[in-house]
Design an enzyme around this catalytic site. Structure first.
Site, PDB file in Angstrom:
ATOM      1  N   THR A  85       0.881  -1.182   0.000  1.00 17.19           N
ATOM      2  CA  THR A  85       0.000   0.000   0.000  1.00 17.19           C
ATOM      3  C   THR A  85       0.914   1.227   0.000  1.00 17.19           C
ATOM      4  OG1 THR A  85      -0.136  -0.222   2.414  1.00 17.19           O
ATOM      5  CG2 THR A  85      -2.003  -1.038   1.155  1.00 17.19           C
ATOM      6  N   GLU A 146      -0.488  -5.878  10.911  1.00 12.45           N
ATOM      7  CA  GLU A 146       0.789  -6.514  11.243  1.00 12.45           C
ATOM      8  C   GLU A 146       1.732  -5.484  11.862  1.00 12.45           C
ATOM      9  OE1 GLU A 146       1.964  -9.766  10.939  1.00 12.45           O
ATOM     10  OE2 GLU A 146       3.497  -8.734  12.107  1.00 12.45           O
ATOM     11  N   ARG A 149       8.701  -5.861  12.816  1.00  7.68           N
ATOM     12  CA  ARG A 149       9.789  -4.949  12.438  1.00  7.68           C
ATOM     13  C   ARG A 149      10.694  -5.682  11.486  1.00  7.68           C
ATOM     14  NH1 ARG A 149      12.285  -5.171  18.136  1.00  7.68           N
ATOM     15  NH2 ARG A 149      11.483  -7.257  17.767  1.00  7.68           N
ATOM     16  N   LYS A 206      -3.142   0.193  13.923  1.00  9.46           N
ATOM     17  CA  LYS A 206      -1.908   0.070  13.137  1.00  9.46           C
ATOM     18  C   LYS A 206      -1.281   1.436  12.851  1.00  9.46           C
ATOM     19  CE  LYS A 206       1.404  -1.171  10.762  1.00  9.46           C
ATOM     20  NZ  LYS A 206       2.555  -1.830  11.358  1.00  9.46           N
ATOM     21  N   ASN A 210       2.285   3.296  14.471  1.00  9.59           N
ATOM     22  CA  ASN A 210       3.401   3.842  13.677  1.00  9.59           C
ATOM     23  C   ASN A 210       3.528   5.357  13.860  1.00  9.59           C
ATOM     24  OD1 ASN A 210       4.226   1.384  12.850  1.00  9.59           O
ATOM     25  ND2 ASN A 210       3.731   1.643  10.684  1.00  9.59           N
ATOM     26  N   PHE A 251      13.199   3.723  21.126  1.00  7.79           N
ATOM     27  CA  PHE A 251      12.763   4.685  20.096  1.00  7.79           C
ATOM     28  C   PHE A 251      13.069   6.127  20.479  1.00  7.79           C
ATOM     29  CE2 PHE A 251      10.885   2.947  16.244  1.00  7.79           C
ATOM     30  CZ  PHE A 251      11.160   1.622  16.488  1.00  7.79           C
ATOM     31  N   ALA A 254      18.314   9.398  18.806  1.00  8.35           N
ATOM     32  CA  ALA A 254      18.422  10.574  17.926  1.00  8.35           C
ATOM     33  C   ALA A 254      19.479  10.293  16.862  1.00  8.35           C
ATOM     34  CB  ALA A 254      18.825  11.791  18.756  1.00  8.35           C
ATOM     35  N   CYS A 262       7.628   1.868   5.873  1.00  9.97           N
ATOM     36  CA  CYS A 262       6.429   1.993   6.715  1.00  9.97           C
ATOM     37  C   CYS A 262       6.244   3.367   7.353  1.00  9.97           C
ATOM     38  CB  CYS A 262       6.432   0.905   7.780  1.00  9.97           C
ATOM     39  SG  CYS A 262       6.208  -0.739   7.071  1.00  9.97           S
ATOM     40  N   LYS A 325      17.898   0.625   8.082  1.00 13.61           N
ATOM     41  CA  LYS A 325      18.208   0.201   9.455  1.00 13.61           C
ATOM     42  C   LYS A 325      19.070  -1.051   9.347  1.00 13.61           C
ATOM     43  CE  LYS A 325      14.827  -2.248  11.611  1.00 13.61           C
ATOM     44  NZ  LYS A 325      13.472  -2.633  12.082  1.00 13.61           N
TER      45      LYS A 325
END
Ligand SMILES: NC(=O)c1ccc[n+]([C@@H]2O[C@H](COP(=O)([O-])OP(=O)(O)OC[C@H]3O[C@@H](n4cnc5c(N)ncnc54)[C@H](O)[C@@H]3O)[C@@H](O)[C@H]2O)c1
Ligand SMILES: O=c1ccn([C@@H]2O[C@H](COP(=O)(O)OP(=O)(O)O[C@H]3O[C@H](CO)[C@@H](O)[C@H](O)[C@H]3O)[C@@H](O)[C@H]2O)c(=O)[nH]1
Length: 436
Positions: A85, A146, A149, A206, A210, A251, A254, A262, A325
């Site tokens: 999507t 879902e 990660r 969902k 995020n 999270f 920095a 995503c 990542k």
């Protein structure tokens, strides 16, 4: 249980193989013939720790198969929809054409009592519309977002934090939720929270998750911007506020900000959907979250120019990292690659290395130079920039040895992942993101 997974990309391929690994009979369907052929041959089409093993095991057990033919879906009890999507070309909204096409293609093969379980990330309101399309087939639509990660996708699929299922009201919905409980039985028996809700809540859970994660990252990056002009240390700040259990340290890394397939697209799609609903102002902060995030990429380019005496043109820069990542070869909206491209545009002689993502990076940024070898990348560089915190750079790169390869001992740590004291002791000029 026999099940179908439509769409065998990052999410679908892992989901299909993971479902086979917990004993289900799974057929993965995708319109991409090359991908299906690779999967059939037992080759994971992308790098994801643990995927190769469960893919091989699934194929060998005979429980896992792949097809480009939707007729293979007939006979499955549950049909997961895991197609992309992406962000529409004309703005932030989600492009639902693949979801619509997947449902259309599936329709002739659905039977009374089947369950169509959407996993793709969609704008709130999508499931209610799709339920009407699916209804005449006798199948029931549920939405099962879902949360995996990348880099931990197999682990997250088999041992999720929580399971969320949006179902229609009434008995059909309750029965469908029971079937999903059966699908995820090992996790459910392990006391994984199993949350049954309506479609809109499931879809919103969902994007809200995020949006929250993106906000947390941009919050700490905003603090990094303030730290940069005050001499404060954002890493210590994050540690200190992170000790408060209400805030939490995760999270709060920095650096150059979030990328990937995503978070960036999902916050933009959420904003676009909120606008459509006449509630744009409710999530107006997400535009700021996006803007802070993108500013961090420019900040690195600025720091690079400063480190190189004002102009990076003609200077050799070693860029360590290309994926968005570590533990992933995904370069979708990768801040690492974006920074490399900006420096290249500014005339620098940029060489990019990455343990896994070079092939994908070459495809999206063919104008850049790449090297598989870290030593070759460092050779004669006037500046080293760490943009993806792979262990190869974070833990294993010895500043003494690296110093012997480069032309100038100057490093920008875009992920605050190096030990400044160690690098400075080896004679490097070290610049982190929001830390002295
Ligand atoms: N990647 C992740 O970590 C992740 C995690 C959670 C949710 N999601 C969501 O899952 C969805 C898929 O993401 P992804 O990263 O796997 O995307 P992707 O681009 O890697 O994979 C999508 C797959 O769908 C296939 N496809 C497209 N149209 C199809 C059709 N009509 N029939 C069958 N297959 C079709 C494509 O060929 C491709 O293989 C997105 O909505 C995403 O937001 C992704
Ligand atoms: O403190 C942090 C943590 C992450 N990041 C960056 O944020 C991005 C996203 O990281 P992460 O969320 O770990 O990766 P994804 O695989 O994109 O996973 C996110 O997006 C998925 C798709 O929707 C969801 O399923 C996951 O729950 C959600 O974490 C990456 O560029 C990271 O480098 C930071 O900059 N600082």
């Amino acid at each position: 249980m026999r099940m179908t997974v439509v769409g065998c990309g990052y999410l679908g391929a892992v989901h299909a193989a993971a479902m086979a690994s917990i004993g289900h009979e799974v057929v993965g369907i995708d319109v991409d013939e090359r991908k299906i052929e690779e999967l059939r041959q037992g080759r994971a089409p992308f790098f994801e720790p643990g995927l190769q093993e469960i893919l091989t095991a699934g194929l060998e057990s005979g429980r896992l198969s792949f097809s480009t033919d939707f007729a293979a879906a007939a006979g499955s009890r549950v049909h997961f929809i895991a197609v992309g999507t992406p962000q529409s070309a004309d703005g932030g909204a989600a492009d639902l054409r693949y979801v619509n096409a997947a449902i259309e293609a599936l329709l002739p093969h659905l039977a009374e009592g089947d369950i169509v379980a959407g996993k793709s990330t969609v704008p709130v309101g999508t499931a209610a519309g799709l339920a009407e399309i699916v209804a005449p087939s006798g199948a029931v639509l549920v939405w099962n977002p879902e949360f995996l990660r990348e880099g931990w996708a197999v682990e997250d699929t088999i041992h999720p934090d929580r399971l969320v299922v949006g179902v229609p009201a009434g008995e059909a919905g309750e029965a469908a939720a029971d079937v999903l409980r059966e699908v995820f039985r090992p996790a459910v028996e392990n006391d994984t929270p199993f949350i049954v809700t309506d479609y809109a809540t499931a879809e919103l859970v969902k994007v809200a998750a995020n949006a929250f994660l993106a906000t947390k990252i941009s919050f700490i990056n905003a603090m990094a911007e303030i730290a940069e002009v005050t001499g404060a240390d954002v890493v210590q700040l994050a540690d200190a506020i992170g000790h408060d259990a209400r805030i939490g340290r995760r999270f709060l890394g920095a650096g150059i900000g979030f990328g990937g397939g995503c978070l960036p697209k999902d916050i933009r799609a959420f904003s676009a959907r909120a606008e459509e609903l006449g509630r744009g102002e409710s999530v107006a902060f997400l535009r700021e979250v996006d803007a802070i995030n993108l500013r961090r990429r420019d900040r690195v380019v600025e720091l690079a120019a400063e480190a190189l005496g004002g102009d990076p043109a003609g200077k050799r820069i070693a860029v360590l990292g290309a994926s968005f990542k570590p533990h992933s070869d995904d370069v979708r909206d990768s801040p690492a690659l974006d920074i490399a491209a900006k420096l290249h545009e500014a005339g620098a002689d940029v060489v990019v290395t990455d343990p896994q993502a070079i092939e994908n990076a070459r495809r999206v940024r063919p104008e850049l130079s790449y090297s598989e070898s870290l030593d070759e990348t460092l050779a004669d560089a006037s500046l080293v920039i760490v943009v993806t915190e792979w262990d190869e750079y974070r833990r294993e790169l010895d500043p003494e040895r690296a110093g012997g390869l480069v032309q100038g001992r100057t490093v920008i740590d875009g992920r605050n992942c190096l030990d400044p004291a160690r690098w400075r002791a080896a004679g490097w000029t070290y610049t982190g993101m929001g830390r002295p």
